[in-house]
Motif scaffolding. Sequence first.
Motif, PDB file in Angstrom:
ATOM      1  N   LEU A 250       0.826  -1.206   0.000  1.00  0.00           N
ATOM      2  CA  LEU A 250       0.000   0.000   0.000  1.00  0.00           C
ATOM      3  C   LEU A 250       0.859   1.255   0.000  1.00  0.00           C
ATOM      4  CD1 LEU A 250      -2.897  -0.892   2.460  1.00  0.00           C
ATOM      5  CD2 LEU A 250      -3.085  -0.400   0.034  1.00  0.00           C
ATOM      6  N   ALA A 251       1.912   1.261   0.814  1.00  0.00           N
ATOM      7  CA  ALA A 251       2.788   2.430   0.866  1.00  0.00           C
ATOM      8  C   ALA A 251       3.472   2.649  -0.479  1.00  0.00           C
ATOM      9  CB  ALA A 251       3.828   2.243   1.971  1.00  0.00           C
ATOM     10  N   ALA A 252       3.894   1.552  -1.115  1.00  0.00           N
ATOM     11  CA  ALA A 252       4.541   1.678  -2.421  1.00  0.00           C
ATOM     12  C   ALA A 252       3.570   2.221  -3.463  1.00  0.00           C
ATOM     13  CB  ALA A 252       5.089   0.318  -2.863  1.00  0.00           C
ATOM     14  N   SER A 253       2.331   1.714  -3.451  1.00  0.00           N
ATOM     15  CA  SER A 253       1.351   2.200  -4.428  1.00  0.00           C
ATOM     16  C   SER A 253       1.026   3.668  -4.191  1.00  0.00           C
ATOM     17  CB  SER A 253       0.076   1.349  -4.349  1.00  0.00           C
ATOM     18  OG  SER A 253      -0.533   1.471  -3.078  1.00  0.00           O
ATOM     19  N   ALA A 254       0.966   4.077  -2.893  1.00  0.00           N
ATOM     20  CA  ALA A 254       0.713   5.491  -2.596  1.00  0.00           C
ATOM     21  C   ALA A 254       1.871   6.355  -3.079  1.00  0.00           C
ATOM     22  CB  ALA A 254       0.499   5.685  -1.104  1.00  0.00           C
ATOM     23  N   GLY A 255       3.122   5.857  -2.906  1.00  0.00           N
ATOM     24  CA  GLY A 255       4.275   6.617  -3.383  1.00  0.00           C
ATOM     25  C   GLY A 255       4.260   6.789  -4.889  1.00  0.00           C
ATOM     26  N   VAL A 256       3.939   5.723  -5.592  1.00  0.00           N
ATOM     27  CA  VAL A 256       3.862   5.810  -7.058  1.00  0.00           C
ATOM     28  C   VAL A 256       2.759   6.790  -7.462  1.00  0.00           C
ATOM     29  CG1 VAL A 256       3.306   4.521  -9.155  1.00  0.00           C
ATOM     30  CG2 VAL A 256       4.819   3.522  -7.433  1.00  0.00           C
ATOM     31  N   PHE A 257       1.642   6.729  -6.749  1.00  0.00           N
ATOM     32  CA  PHE A 257       0.523   7.632  -7.042  1.00  0.00           C
ATOM     33  C   PHE A 257       0.950   9.086  -6.846  1.00  0.00           C
ATOM     34  CE2 PHE A 257      -3.364   9.900  -5.891  1.00  0.00           C
ATOM     35  CZ  PHE A 257      -4.233   9.505  -6.901  1.00  0.00           C
ATOM     36  N   ALA A 258       1.681   9.370  -5.740  1.00  0.00           N
ATOM     37  CA  ALA A 258       2.105  10.734  -5.459  1.00  0.00           C
ATOM     38  C   ALA A 258       3.069  11.241  -6.536  1.00  0.00           C
ATOM     39  CB  ALA A 258       2.775  10.796  -4.082  1.00  0.00           C
ATOM     40  N   VAL A 259       4.026  10.397  -6.935  1.00  0.00           N
ATOM     41  CA  VAL A 259       4.985  10.808  -7.960  1.00  0.00           C
ATOM     42  C   VAL A 259       4.279  11.055  -9.298  1.00  0.00           C
ATOM     43  CG1 VAL A 259       6.961  10.024  -9.333  1.00  0.00           C
ATOM     44  CG2 VAL A 259       6.931   9.661  -6.861  1.00  0.00           C
ATOM     45  N   PHE A 260       3.316  10.190  -9.618  1.00  0.00           N
ATOM     46  CA  PHE A 260       2.600  10.336 -10.887  1.00  0.00           C
ATOM     47  C   PHE A 260       1.796  11.638 -10.919  1.00  0.00           C
ATOM     48  CE2 PHE A 260      -1.265   9.470 -13.447  1.00  0.00           C
ATOM     49  CZ  PHE A 260      -0.652   9.346 -14.687  1.00  0.00           C
ATOM     50  N   VAL A 261       1.060  11.920  -9.823  1.00  0.00           N
ATOM     51  CA  VAL A 261       0.273  13.167  -9.771  1.00  0.00           C
ATOM     52  C   VAL A 261       1.195  14.373  -9.829  1.00  0.00           C
ATOM     53  CG1 VAL A 261      -1.251  14.557  -8.324  1.00  0.00           C
ATOM     54  CG2 VAL A 261      -1.664  12.109  -8.568  1.00  0.00           C
ATOM     55  N   GLY A 262       2.318  14.326  -9.064  1.00  0.00           N
ATOM     56  CA  GLY A 262       3.259  15.444  -9.087  1.00  0.00           C
ATOM     57  C   GLY A 262       3.843  15.675 -10.472  1.00  0.00           C
ATOM     58  N   TRP A 263       4.173  14.588 -11.171  1.00  0.00           N
ATOM     59  CA  TRP A 263       4.727  14.717 -12.517  1.00  0.00           C
ATOM     60  C   TRP A 263       3.718  15.328 -13.474  1.00  0.00           C
ATOM     61  CZ3 TRP A 263       3.220  12.071 -17.037  1.00  0.00           C
ATOM     62  CH2 TRP A 263       4.054  12.260 -18.143  1.00  0.00           C
ATOM     63  N   LEU A 264       2.446  14.903 -13.371  1.00  0.00           N
ATOM     64  CA  LEU A 264       1.405  15.467 -14.233  1.00  0.00           C
ATOM     65  C   LEU A 264       1.244  16.962 -13.995  1.00  0.00           C
ATOM     66  CD1 LEU A 264      -1.481  12.822 -14.248  1.00  0.00           C
ATOM     67  CD2 LEU A 264       0.046  13.435 -16.135  1.00  0.00           C
ATOM     68  N   LEU A 265       1.203  17.377 -12.714  1.00  0.00           N
ATOM     69  CA  LEU A 265       1.011  18.793 -12.405  1.00  0.00           C
ATOM     70  C   LEU A 265       2.222  19.608 -12.818  1.00  0.00           C
ATOM     71  CD1 LEU A 265      -0.699  18.511  -8.903  1.00  0.00           C
ATOM     72  CD2 LEU A 265      -1.773  19.061 -11.090  1.00  0.00           C
TER      73      LEU A 265
ATOM     74  N   ALA B 108      -4.877  11.087   0.747  1.00  0.00           N
ATOM     75  CA  ALA B 108      -6.322  10.950   0.577  1.00  0.00           C
ATOM     76  C   ALA B 108      -6.670   9.607  -0.062  1.00  0.00           C
ATOM     77  CB  ALA B 108      -6.849  12.101  -0.288  1.00  0.00           C
ATOM     78  N   PHE B 109      -5.843   9.171  -1.008  1.00  0.00           N
ATOM     79  CA  PHE B 109      -6.039   7.868  -1.640  1.00  0.00           C
ATOM     80  C   PHE B 109      -5.962   6.737  -0.600  1.00  0.00           C
ATOM     81  CE2 PHE B 109      -3.451   4.273  -3.251  1.00  0.00           C
ATOM     82  CZ  PHE B 109      -4.386   3.665  -4.073  1.00  0.00           C
ATOM     83  N   LEU B 110      -4.969   6.812   0.284  1.00  0.00           N
ATOM     84  CA  LEU B 110      -4.833   5.785   1.322  1.00  0.00           C
ATOM     85  C   LEU B 110      -6.014   5.811   2.289  1.00  0.00           C
ATOM     86  CD1 LEU B 110      -1.065   5.737   2.355  1.00  0.00           C
ATOM     87  CD2 LEU B 110      -2.375   3.933   1.247  1.00  0.00           C
ATOM     88  N   ALA B 111      -6.433   7.031   2.691  1.00  0.00           N
ATOM     89  CA  ALA B 111      -7.558   7.134   3.619  1.00  0.00           C
ATOM     90  C   ALA B 111      -8.822   6.534   3.000  1.00  0.00           C
ATOM     91  CB  ALA B 111      -7.785   8.595   3.991  1.00  0.00           C
ATOM     92  N   ALA B 112      -9.062   6.832   1.749  1.00  0.00           N
ATOM     93  CA  ALA B 112     -10.244   6.271   1.080  1.00  0.00           C
ATOM     94  C   ALA B 112     -10.129   4.757   0.967  1.00  0.00           C
ATOM     95  CB  ALA B 112     -10.391   6.892  -0.312  1.00  0.00           C
ATOM     96  N   LEU B 113      -8.911   4.281   0.742  1.00  0.00           N
ATOM     97  CA  LEU B 113      -8.688   2.842   0.601  1.00  0.00           C
ATOM     98  C   LEU B 113      -8.987   2.108   1.899  1.00  0.00           C
ATOM     99  CD1 LEU B 113      -7.666   1.139  -1.795  1.00  0.00           C
ATOM    100  CD2 LEU B 113      -5.394   1.230  -0.764  1.00  0.00           C
ATOM    101  N   VAL B 114      -8.534   2.708   3.018  1.00  0.00           N
ATOM    102  CA  VAL B 114      -8.709   2.064   4.321  1.00  0.00           C
ATOM    103  C   VAL B 114     -10.171   2.063   4.743  1.00  0.00           C
ATOM    104  CG1 VAL B 114      -8.174   2.284   6.765  1.00  0.00           C
ATOM    105  CG2 VAL B 114      -6.362   2.497   5.074  1.00  0.00           C
ATOM    106  N   CYS B 115     -10.870   3.168   4.475  1.00  0.00           N
ATOM    107  CA  CYS B 115     -12.231   3.325   4.996  1.00  0.00           C
ATOM    108  C   CYS B 115     -13.303   2.800   4.044  1.00  0.00           C
ATOM    109  CB  CYS B 115     -12.510   4.797   5.287  1.00  0.00           C
ATOM    110  SG  CYS B 115     -11.389   5.513   6.509  1.00  0.00           S
ATOM    111  N   ALA B 116     -12.930   2.442   2.831  1.00  0.00           N
ATOM    112  CA  ALA B 116     -13.952   2.122   1.839  1.00  0.00           C
ATOM    113  C   ALA B 116     -14.504   0.718   1.978  1.00  0.00           C
ATOM    114  CB  ALA B 116     -13.375   2.301   0.428  1.00  0.00           C
TER     115      ALA B 116
END
Length: 373
Positions: A37-52, A72-80
């Motif tokens: 989960l931490a790795a996927s969140a890191g990849v997600f953060a880098v991808f969003v940062g690169w796009l912006l 926010a992605f992790l929080a939604a993942l945990v609570c969903a």
Amino acid sequence: CGKGFLRLSYRSSQDLCPRCASDGVGGRTLLVALVCLAASAGVFAVFVGWLLASAGLTRGWAYAIGVFSALAFLAALVCANRDARRGWARLIRALPREVHTRDLAAARKASGNEGRVLHLDGIVAWTDAVGDMAEALRQAAQASAREFLLLTGLPGAIGSGLRLLCFETEAAFQAYTVPYEPDLGRAAGWYGGVWCTRVAICREAAERLPSRLETIVAHEMAHHLLRNVVGRGLPLWLDEGIAVHLAARVGGCLASPDAPLRWVRAASARGELLSGEKLFSLRRRELMARSNWRNLPDAAFVATVYAQSGLLVAFLRRSNEDALKRLLAGLRLTKDVSAGIRPCFGLTPEEVAQRCLDDLLAMPVSPHQWPPE
């Protein structure tokens, strides 16, 4: 993908037999899920940062937004999902047990002996030493908590997560501690590890040195009690000074009750006594850099630091015990000890250190043979 993996991990850990789950296998499975989960969140953060950043936003703001989006992605993942929430709860409960299981396995591997697990009033103790160690370790731990209360006026909570590991030989003790502290040398005790929940002692070293096992246990227990009651970030002189003073009260100080005084007098004769300013500003990193017990000047420097710190705490206690208790109670709010000394004792830290040295150097020394001046 992360939610599906966490659900799968939770279900697979549920399928384990109770014995395996209690041994921490389920904790390992969920730990893998956490890493994924931490790795996927890191990849997600880098991808969003690169796009912006590609869209023209400054790089700092782009990656900051990416990090917040990943959280926010992790929080939604945990609570969903109900399985995900139950999986996280199981992970939190399993991690302490997992660390405990791995710690005992590391001790057994270092010793080459299965050893014995002892449960001592909230402390999990393990020993490969010969003979009945349970009562000796229990009495040393209880005496440390009692003396800590008398010294500080603060109830010493040992805590249920503490592991007390007693090794018979120096080789086993060093094999266990080297991954954490490579420069311990020929020390007889160590406190630290992940979340600072380990006290490791060496029976052979304690018997070789002019000290006793109770002294070593009390010294390391003092560090643990201080962390639990006051917290981290204490200056070195106060942390080690309380440990040295408490150990002397519980188990006797080395072979002589005035052994620290002899160390200080010897350092004064060599011109190596630490000034109050130097003692108060000394960092643990500087001390560890000189913790080479094979080098005589370094060993003498470390012994002088410990002796001066312990004698300074003893001096403060003799001068005004209530003021010392107020000083220690205030450390739960702020770790600025120097600022707290003047309101409690009516003196600056440098004046306190100088009065302590004047008082110590005027004391008579009994004719013991160790340590030699």
